[in-house]
Design a protein around this motif. Sequence first.
Motif, PDB file in Angstrom:
ATOM      1  N   LEU A 164     -89.576 -23.626 -40.635  1.00 17.97           N
ATOM      2  CA  LEU A 164     -88.453 -22.737 -40.326  1.00 17.97           C
ATOM      3  C   LEU A 164     -87.175 -23.541 -40.100  1.00 17.97           C
ATOM      4  CD1 LEU A 164     -90.218 -20.211 -37.909  1.00 17.97           C
ATOM      5  CD2 LEU A 164     -89.432 -19.761 -40.252  1.00 17.97           C
ATOM      6  N   GLY A 165     -87.316 -24.692 -39.431  1.00 18.59           N
ATOM      7  CA  GLY A 165     -86.156 -25.545 -39.206  1.00 18.59           C
ATOM      8  C   GLY A 165     -85.563 -26.067 -40.506  1.00 18.59           C
ATOM      9  N   ILE A 166     -86.419 -26.426 -41.465  1.00 15.22           N
ATOM     10  CA  ILE A 166     -85.958 -26.901 -42.771  1.00 15.22           C
ATOM     11  C   ILE A 166     -85.270 -25.771 -43.535  1.00 15.22           C
ATOM     12  CG2 ILE A 166     -86.746 -27.687 -45.035  1.00 15.22           C
ATOM     13  CD1 ILE A 166     -88.864 -29.360 -43.540  1.00 15.22           C
ATOM     14  N   LYS A 167     -85.861 -24.583 -43.510  1.00 10.21           N
ATOM     15  CA  LYS A 167     -85.258 -23.439 -44.203  1.00 10.21           C
ATOM     16  C   LYS A 167     -83.878 -23.126 -43.606  1.00 10.21           C
ATOM     17  CE  LYS A 167     -86.445 -18.785 -45.830  1.00 10.21           C
ATOM     18  NZ  LYS A 167     -85.240 -18.052 -45.437  1.00 10.21           N
ATOM     19  N   TYR A 168     -83.773 -23.166 -42.285  1.00 10.55           N
ATOM     20  CA  TYR A 168     -82.488 -22.914 -41.629  1.00 10.55           C
ATOM     21  C   TYR A 168     -81.477 -23.991 -42.022  1.00 10.55           C
ATOM     22  CZ  TYR A 168     -79.157 -21.749 -37.951  1.00 10.55           C
ATOM     23  OH  TYR A 168     -78.014 -21.384 -37.274  1.00 10.55           O
ATOM     24  N   PHE A 169     -81.922 -25.227 -42.042  1.00 10.02           N
ATOM     25  CA  PHE A 169     -81.068 -26.349 -42.453  1.00 10.02           C
ATOM     26  C   PHE A 169     -80.507 -26.125 -43.850  1.00 10.02           C
ATOM     27  CE2 PHE A 169     -81.007 -30.250 -45.006  1.00 10.02           C
ATOM     28  CZ  PHE A 169     -80.141 -31.058 -44.297  1.00 10.02           C
ATOM     29  N   GLU A 170     -81.353 -25.718 -44.782  1.00  8.03           N
ATOM     30  CA  GLU A 170     -80.915 -25.511 -46.164  1.00  8.03           C
ATOM     31  C   GLU A 170     -79.921 -24.368 -46.285  1.00  8.03           C
ATOM     32  OE1 GLU A 170     -81.449 -27.584 -48.352  1.00  8.03           O
ATOM     33  OE2 GLU A 170     -83.317 -28.623 -47.910  1.00  8.03           O
ATOM     34  N   GLU A 171     -80.006 -23.393 -45.393  1.00  6.14           N
ATOM     35  CA  GLU A 171     -79.140 -22.212 -45.465  1.00  6.14           C
ATOM     36  C   GLU A 171     -77.890 -22.347 -44.602  1.00  6.14           C
ATOM     37  OE1 GLU A 171     -81.783 -19.117 -44.289  1.00  6.14           O
ATOM     38  OE2 GLU A 171     -82.813 -19.040 -46.238  1.00  6.14           O
ATOM     39  N   HIS A 172     -77.790 -23.408 -43.799  1.00  5.71           N
ATOM     40  CA  HIS A 172     -76.669 -23.565 -42.874  1.00  5.71           C
ATOM     41  C   HIS A 172     -76.138 -25.005 -42.914  1.00  5.71           C
ATOM     42  CE1 HIS A 172     -78.837 -20.010 -41.364  1.00  5.71           C
ATOM     43  NE2 HIS A 172     -77.651 -19.605 -40.927  1.00  5.71           N
ATOM     44  N   HIS A 173     -75.657 -25.421 -44.073  1.00  6.06           N
ATOM     45  CA  HIS A 173     -75.174 -26.789 -44.227  1.00  6.06           C
ATOM     46  C   HIS A 173     -73.959 -27.080 -43.350  1.00  6.06           C
ATOM     47  CE1 HIS A 173     -77.195 -28.193 -48.244  1.00  6.06           C
ATOM     48  NE2 HIS A 173     -78.065 -27.994 -47.261  1.00  6.06           N
ATOM     49  N   ASP A 174     -73.112 -26.089 -43.150  1.00  7.67           N
ATOM     50  CA  ASP A 174     -71.941 -26.318 -42.297  1.00  7.67           C
ATOM     51  C   ASP A 174     -72.364 -26.659 -40.869  1.00  7.67           C
ATOM     52  OD1 ASP A 174     -70.195 -25.918 -44.360  1.00  7.67           O
ATOM     53  OD2 ASP A 174     -69.676 -23.860 -43.823  1.00  7.67           O
ATOM     54  N   GLU A 175     -73.371 -25.956 -40.372  1.00  3.58           N
ATOM     55  CA  GLU A 175     -73.870 -26.247 -39.021  1.00  3.58           C
ATOM     56  C   GLU A 175     -74.530 -27.621 -38.983  1.00  3.58           C
ATOM     57  OE1 GLU A 175     -76.915 -24.412 -35.651  1.00  3.58           O
ATOM     58  OE2 GLU A 175     -76.215 -23.126 -37.295  1.00  3.58           O
ATOM     59  N   ALA A 176     -75.215 -27.975 -40.080  1.00  2.00           N
ATOM     60  CA  ALA A 176     -75.839 -29.296 -40.158  1.00  2.00           C
ATOM     61  C   ALA A 176     -74.773 -30.396 -40.105  1.00  2.00           C
ATOM     62  CB  ALA A 176     -76.663 -29.413 -41.435  1.00  2.00           C
ATOM     63  N   VAL A 177     -73.693 -30.217 -40.850  1.00  2.00           N
ATOM     64  CA  VAL A 177     -72.608 -31.209 -40.844  1.00  2.00           C
ATOM     65  C   VAL A 177     -72.005 -31.315 -39.449  1.00  2.00           C
ATOM     66  CG1 VAL A 177     -70.279 -31.693 -41.697  1.00  2.00           C
ATOM     67  CG2 VAL A 177     -72.079 -30.989 -43.293  1.00  2.00           C
ATOM     68  N   GLN A 178     -71.813 -30.173 -38.795  1.00  2.00           N
ATOM     69  CA  GLN A 178     -71.257 -30.177 -37.441  1.00  2.00           C
ATOM     70  C   GLN A 178     -72.148 -30.963 -36.484  1.00  2.00           C
ATOM     71  OE1 GLN A 178     -68.444 -29.234 -36.254  1.00  2.00           O
ATOM     72  NE2 GLN A 178     -68.807 -29.237 -34.044  1.00  2.00           N
ATOM     73  N   TYR A 179     -73.448 -30.736 -36.551  1.00  2.00           N
ATOM     74  CA  TYR A 179     -74.395 -31.441 -35.680  1.00  2.00           C
ATOM     75  C   TYR A 179     -74.414 -32.946 -35.987  1.00  2.00           C
ATOM     76  CZ  TYR A 179     -78.812 -33.127 -33.797  1.00  2.00           C
ATOM     77  OH  TYR A 179     -79.771 -33.872 -33.139  1.00  2.00           O
ATOM     78  N   ILE A 180     -74.510 -33.281 -37.251  1.00  2.00           N
ATOM     79  CA  ILE A 180     -74.611 -34.692 -37.642  1.00  2.00           C
ATOM     80  C   ILE A 180     -73.361 -35.473 -37.257  1.00  2.00           C
ATOM     81  CG2 ILE A 180     -74.771 -36.243 -39.643  1.00  2.00           C
ATOM     82  CD1 ILE A 180     -76.506 -34.029 -40.980  1.00  2.00           C
ATOM     83  N   SER A 181     -72.189 -34.849 -37.424  1.00  2.00           N
ATOM     84  CA  SER A 181     -70.930 -35.552 -37.195  1.00  2.00           C
ATOM     85  C   SER A 181     -70.510 -35.581 -35.729  1.00  2.00           C
ATOM     86  CB  SER A 181     -69.813 -34.928 -38.041  1.00  2.00           C
ATOM     87  OG  SER A 181     -69.608 -33.576 -37.685  1.00  2.00           O
ATOM     88  N   THR A 182     -71.148 -34.769 -34.887  1.00  2.00           N
ATOM     89  CA  THR A 182     -70.798 -34.781 -33.455  1.00  2.00           C
ATOM     90  C   THR A 182     -71.885 -35.397 -32.588  1.00  2.00           C
ATOM     91  OG1 THR A 182     -71.641 -32.501 -33.210  1.00  2.00           O
ATOM     92  CG2 THR A 182     -69.277 -32.773 -33.625  1.00  2.00           C
ATOM     93  N   GLU A 183     -73.149 -35.215 -32.954  1.00  2.00           N
ATOM     94  CA  GLU A 183     -74.248 -35.708 -32.133  1.00  2.00           C
ATOM     95  C   GLU A 183     -74.842 -37.018 -32.633  1.00  2.00           C
ATOM     96  OE1 GLU A 183     -75.068 -34.286 -29.292  1.00  2.00           O
ATOM     97  OE2 GLU A 183     -73.563 -32.717 -29.593  1.00  2.00           O
ATOM     98  N   LEU A 184     -74.597 -37.339 -33.895  1.00  2.00           N
ATOM     99  CA  LEU A 184     -75.156 -38.554 -34.483  1.00  2.00           C
ATOM    100  C   LEU A 184     -74.010 -39.439 -34.975  1.00  2.00           C
ATOM    101  CD1 LEU A 184     -78.055 -36.807 -36.457  1.00  2.00           C
ATOM    102  CD2 LEU A 184     -78.215 -37.940 -34.232  1.00  2.00           C
ATOM    103  N   ASP A 185     -74.341 -40.619 -35.478  1.00  2.00           N
ATOM    104  CA  ASP A 185     -73.328 -41.639 -35.774  1.00  2.00           C
ATOM    105  C   ASP A 185     -72.857 -41.566 -37.227  1.00  2.00           C
ATOM    106  OD1 ASP A 185     -71.656 -43.765 -35.287  1.00  2.00           O
ATOM    107  OD2 ASP A 185     -73.216 -45.282 -35.538  1.00  2.00           O
TER     108      ASP A 185
END
Length: 319
Positions: A243-264
Motif C-alpha cells: 500500500l505504501g508503494i502504491k501511494y508513493f507511485e500515485e503521490h510523487h509530489d508528496e514524495a518529493v516534499q518528504y525526500i527534500s525536507t526530511e532526507l539529504d
Amino acid sequence: MTPPLRIGYVPEHFSTPLHFAVSHFSLPCTLIPFPSGTGHMITSLQANEIDVGIGLTEGWIAGLGKAQAERREAGYKMVGAYVETPLCWAISTGGKRKDLRDVHQLKGTRMGVSRIGRYAFADCYALLVVDMLMRRSSGSYVMGFVLADKHGWLNTQASSANDASPFDIVPLQTFENLREAVNDGFTADFFMWEHFTSKRYYDNGVIKKIGEIYTPWPSWHIVARPDVIGDERLEVMIENLNLGIKYFEEHHDEAVQYISTELDYSAEDAREWLKTVNFAEDVRGVRGSVVEKTVEVLKKAGVLGEVELEGMIGIRRKD
C-alpha cells in the motif's frame, strides 16, 4: 501482547514508500535506521536486534553465501523484492584531488567501504579462533569486486576474495566518513555510493565523480529472520508496504516534499530520481532467477564460492 516487528532500513530516498506505509497505513512496526547500510543490518539480524531488513541485494546474498561457506546460520533469509531497477553506484574521490580523474587509474589504490567481510577460521589443532569478525559485507565492498571484474583487475589465482582485490580496502562505516576520507590525503582514494545520495556533494564540491557502475540485478530486497517467516506480522508488513508503494507511485509530489525536507536531497534531485526507479508492485517473495544471477556475478567477481541457492530464499515467487 506480540511485539511489533523491528524493521531495519537505510534512511535514504528509497525508504520513502516504507515511510508512507507507516504514516498513511499504520504499519505496526518499530523502524530502526541503519545509515551505515546493509552490512550493519546483517549483524543486527544475527544478534536478534531486528526482525526484518530492507537493503541491497548484493549485500544480502554475499552474507548468505559466506555463512554457507562457514557452515553456520546466516540469521536471515530473503523474503521479498523491493526495488526492481538496478542501482547506479557513483565512483567518487576528493573534490580537490587532481591526480584521479578516471576509473582506469584506480587499480592499486585505497578503496573506502562501509563494511568489509573477513573470513573466520580455526586452527584444527589448537582450536584457536583467529577472527570472528566476518558476518557482514556491505554493498560498497561487494561492488568493488564487480568493478574490478569489469576491468579485468581481479587476481583469479588468489585464495580468498581479499587477496583477489586490486585495491587496499579501508572500512569506514558511514557515508560521512567516506567523504572525509577521500579528502584527507591519506585514508582513502575513492569509494562507491548511490548516485543521487552522492550528487549533493558533487554540487557543493566536497567530492567529485570519476565514474559509475550499475548493479546487474534488481537493487533492493527484503530479508527476515527465520523465526518470523510465516508469522502473521510479516504478512501484515507485506500488505502495508504494498500500500505504501502504491501511494508513493500515485503521490510523487508528496514524495518529493518528504525526500527534500526530511532526507539529504534537493527537490530537483528527488524528481530526477523518481524518473529512474521502479518499486515492486507486490513485494512478497523472491525470484530464484534473481538470486541465481546475482550469485553468478559475485562468484565471477571472487566474492563467493559455491553456494546452495535454495537455502537463501525464505519466500519464493514464480520466475
